[in-house]
Enzyme design. Structure first.
Site, PDB file in Angstrom:
ATOM      1  N   TYR A   1     -52.204  25.717  19.618  1.00 30.22           N
ATOM      2  CA  TYR A   1     -51.547  25.710  20.928  1.00 30.22           C
ATOM      3  C   TYR A   1     -52.400  26.390  22.003  1.00 30.22           C
ATOM      4  O   TYR A   1     -52.124  26.272  23.192  1.00 30.22           O
ATOM      5  CB  TYR A   1     -50.177  26.395  20.864  1.00 30.22           C
ATOM      6  CG  TYR A   1     -49.145  25.646  20.040  1.00 30.22           C
ATOM      7  CD1 TYR A   1     -49.348  24.321  19.666  1.00 30.22           C
ATOM      8  CD2 TYR A   1     -47.978  26.253  19.633  1.00 30.22           C
ATOM      9  CE1 TYR A   1     -48.412  23.643  18.910  1.00 30.22           C
ATOM     10  CE2 TYR A   1     -47.033  25.579  18.878  1.00 30.22           C
ATOM     11  CZ  TYR A   1     -47.263  24.273  18.519  1.00 30.22           C
ATOM     12  OH  TYR A   1     -46.333  23.593  17.771  1.00 30.22           O
TER      13      TYR A   1
ATOM     14  N   LYS B   1     -53.099  24.531   5.325  1.00 32.28           N
ATOM     15  CA  LYS B   1     -53.572  23.257   4.767  1.00 32.28           C
ATOM     16  C   LYS B   1     -55.037  23.424   4.376  1.00 32.28           C
ATOM     17  O   LYS B   1     -55.933  22.767   4.928  1.00 32.28           O
ATOM     18  CB  LYS B   1     -53.394  22.124   5.795  1.00 32.28           C
ATOM     19  CG  LYS B   1     -51.953  21.740   6.045  1.00 32.28           C
ATOM     20  CD  LYS B   1     -51.367  20.865   4.955  1.00 32.28           C
ATOM     21  CE  LYS B   1     -51.903  19.449   5.042  1.00 32.28           C
ATOM     22  NZ  LYS B   1     -51.423  18.630   3.901  1.00 32.28           N
TER      23      LYS B   1
ATOM     24  N   ASP C   1     -47.293  21.382   3.745  1.00 33.95           N
ATOM     25  CA  ASP C   1     -46.428  20.214   3.516  1.00 33.95           C
ATOM     26  C   ASP C   1     -45.600  20.408   2.248  1.00 33.95           C
ATOM     27  O   ASP C   1     -44.401  20.105   2.218  1.00 33.95           O
ATOM     28  CB  ASP C   1     -47.248  18.912   3.461  1.00 33.95           C
ATOM     29  CG  ASP C   1     -48.448  18.994   2.538  1.00 33.95           C
ATOM     30  OD1 ASP C   1     -48.865  20.116   2.179  1.00 33.95           O
ATOM     31  OD2 ASP C   1     -48.978  17.936   2.161  1.00 33.95           O
TER      32      ASP C   1
ATOM     33  N   ASP D   1     -44.023  26.822  13.688  1.00 31.31           N
ATOM     34  CA  ASP D   1     -43.093  26.231  14.645  1.00 31.31           C
ATOM     35  C   ASP D   1     -42.147  25.278  13.901  1.00 31.31           C
ATOM     36  O   ASP D   1     -40.919  25.318  14.053  1.00 31.31           O
ATOM     37  CB  ASP D   1     -43.921  25.464  15.690  1.00 31.31           C
ATOM     38  CG  ASP D   1     -43.146  25.154  16.941  1.00 31.31           C
ATOM     39  OD1 ASP D   1     -41.954  25.483  16.997  1.00 31.31           O
ATOM     40  OD2 ASP D   1     -43.727  24.557  17.867  1.00 31.31           O
TER      41      ASP D   1
ATOM     42  N   ASP E   1     -38.098  26.250  12.300  1.00 30.27           N
ATOM     43  CA  ASP E   1     -36.951  25.462  12.767  1.00 30.27           C
ATOM     44  C   ASP E   1     -36.238  24.819  11.586  1.00 30.27           C
ATOM     45  O   ASP E   1     -35.005  24.774  11.524  1.00 30.27           O
ATOM     46  CB  ASP E   1     -37.407  24.360  13.729  1.00 30.27           C
ATOM     47  CG  ASP E   1     -37.369  24.834  15.173  1.00 30.27           C
ATOM     48  OD1 ASP E   1     -37.254  26.060  15.384  1.00 30.27           O
ATOM     49  OD2 ASP E   1     -37.461  23.989  16.083  1.00 30.27           O
TER      50      ASP E   1
END
Ligand code: NAD
Length: 370
Positions: free
Chosen positions: A142, A193, A226, A250, A254
Site C-alpha cells: 500500500y 507467500k 492462502d 487487510d 476482515d
C-alpha cells in the site's frame, strides 16, 4: 503519579453516540475502581473539517502525539463525499496513523457464546473462539514505490504497486505479535507467500530470527497466506496470534472478524513504538465506520467502542484485570439477552437503544463487584 491521559476523538455519525457510552465506563472506572484518566476531547474527520477546514488540525495532531492513548469513534459521512481527497474525513485518521507511526494493527476475533448463532460457520467451530490478528500497517504494497498507472509499450497502460519490506519493519511487528502471544496462549502463526514472493521469504526469515533470538519460549509456525485463509474458516480455533503483512492482513482480519457476527462488536488497536514512559503509541477504535444510515437514532451498538476501550486498559495501561472485567460485563449482558438492533436474530424481540446497552454494561460492572 499524574493520571494517564486519554484523548477522545469521537468523530462523525454514530461516533459521538457510541463514545458517550464509553464515557460511562470511564466514569465507572474512576468512581468504583479508583482508576482515573485525564480525559480531553477534540475533533477529527468531518466535524473537524466543518470547524477548521481540515479533518485534523496540527494542534489536535500534537495532542494525539502527547497522549498516553487516543480513543477514536468513527469518521466520514455522505455530507463529505464530494470533498477534495486531501480534506476528506478519512485523511484525518490516516494522518494520525501515519504520524504516530502505528505499525501494528491488532484485530481480535472473539466469539461470545451468546452470539455464536450469528456466525455463518457452525456453532461448534466458532463457539469460544478467541484469536488475534496482528497486521503490519505502515509498510508493504500500500506504500511501496514505484506505484502508479503508466503507458506501456503496446499502446496500453500498466498499473504498478510494489511490495516492499525491510528487516526493521518486519522485526518490529513480529515483536508486537510475540509480546501479545506471551500474554495469551503463547502461539504465533506468521503468514506470507514465501513460495512466490521474495518479500515473503524475507518476512519468514526475519520473523524466525526474532523468534530464535528473542522469543524462543513462544511457539512459532509459518503458513502461506492462502492456506491460512482456508484454515481460518475450516478450524479457526487452531490459532492464537496471527502476524501478517499489510495486504494479507487487510483481507485475513476482515475474514476473521466476520466469523464472529456483527460489525458493531469489533474493536481494534493500532500500536507503535514505545514512548519515553514505556507505553506504546496507541490508537483504539471500533472497526466500523460512522454508519450514517442509523446515526442520530439511538440504534448504534456501542460494544465495539467499549471493547476498544478495554483494549486500551490492557495494552496501554497494563490493566488486564479491568479489561477482562469490561469484557465479562459485555458477555454477561449478551448472555442475558440484551441486544441492540444489529444483534437481533430472526426470532425478533425488542432491541435496546445505544444508551440502554451502555447502561446494561455499567449495571453488569456494578454486579461484578458484588
Ligand atoms: P459502516 O461501518 O459505517 O456501516 C456499515 C453497516 O454496518 C451499516 O449498515 C451500519 O448501519 C452498520 N453498523 C456499523 N456500525 C454499527 C454499529 N456500531 N451498530 C450497529 N450497526 C452498525 O460502513 P460504511 O457504511 O461503508 O461507511 C459509512 C461511512 O463511514 C463512510 O463515510 C466511510 O468512509 C466511513 N468509514 C469510516 C471508518 C472509520 O472511521 N474507521 C471505517 C469504515 C468506514
Amino acid at each position: 503519579m499524574a493520571n494517564p491521559s486519554l484523548l477522545i476523538l469521537a468523530g462523525d455519525g454514530i461516533g459521538p453516540e457510541v463514545m458517550a457510552e464509553v464515557k460511562k465506563i470511564i466514569a465507572w472506572m474512576g468512581s468504583r475502581r479508583g482508576i482515573r484518566f485525564s480525559v480531553s476531547e477534540d475533533l477529527v474527520g468531518g466535524c473537524a473539517y466543518d470547524a477548521h477546514g481540515t479533518p485534523l488540525t496540527d494542534e489536535t495532531m500534537a495532542r494525539a502525539q502527547a497522549a498516553d492513548a487516543v480513543l477514536l469513534g468513527a469518521v466520514g459521512g455522505p455530507k463529505y463525499d464530494k470533498l477534495d481527497f486531501s480534506v476528506k474525513p478519512e485523511r484525518g485518521l490516516l494522518r494520525l496513523r501515519k504520524e504516530m507511526d502505528l505499525y501494528a494493527n491488532l484485530r481480535p476475533a472473539q466469539c461470545f457464546d451468546a452470539l455464536a448463532d450469528f456466525s455463518s460457520l457452525k456453532k461448534e467451530i466458532i463457539a469460544g473462539l478467541d484469536i488475534m490478528i496482528v497486521r503490519e500497517l505502515t509498510g508493504g504494497v500500500y506504500f511501496g514505490e514505484p506505484r502508479g498507472i503508466f503507458p506501456d509499450n503496446e499502446g496500453g497502460r500498466v498499473g504498478i504497486n510494489t511490495q516492499r519490506y525491510t528487516t526493521n519493519e518486519i522485526r518490529r511487528v513480529a515483536r508486537s505479535a510475540f509480546e501479545l502471544a506471551r500474554r495469551r496462549n503463547n502461539k504465533v502463526c506468521s503468514m506470507e507467500k514465501a513460495n512466490v514472493m521474495e518479500s515473503g521469504i524475507l518476512w519468514r526469515e526475519e520473523v524466525q530470527w526474532v523468534h530464535d533470538n528473542e522469543y524462543p519460549d513462544v511457539e512459532l509456525s509459518h503458513m502461506y497466506a492462502d492456506a491460512g485463509a482456508m484454515q481460518l474458516v475450516r478450524w479457526p480455533k487452531q490459532f492464537d496470534v496471527i502476524v501478517t503483512d499489510n495486504l494479507f492482513g487487510d483481507l485475513l482480519s476482515d475474514c476473521a472478524a466476520m466469523l464472529t457476527g456483527s460489525l458493531g462488536m469489533l474493536p481494534s488497536a493500532s500500536l507503535g513504538a514505545p514512548m519515553k514512559n514505556g507505553r506504546p503509541k496507541a490508537l483504539y477504535e471500533p472497526v466500523h465506520g460512522s454508519a450514517p444510515d442509523i446515526a442520530g437514532q439511538g440504534k448504534a451498538n456501542p460494544i465495539a467502542c467499549i471493547l476498544s476501550f478495554a483494549m486500551a486498559l490492557r495494552y496501554s495501561f497494563d490493566l488486564g484485570d479491568e479489561a477482562a472485567r469490561v469484557e465479562k460485563a459485555v458477555e454477561k449482558v449478551l448472555a442475558d439477552g440484551v441486544r441492540t438492533a444489529d444483534l437481533m436474530g430472526p426470532e425478533g424481540g425488542k432491541p435496546v437503544s445505544t444508551s440502554g446497552m451502555g447502561d446494561a454494561i455499567v449495571t453488569a460492572l456494578d454486579a461484578s463487584l458484588a
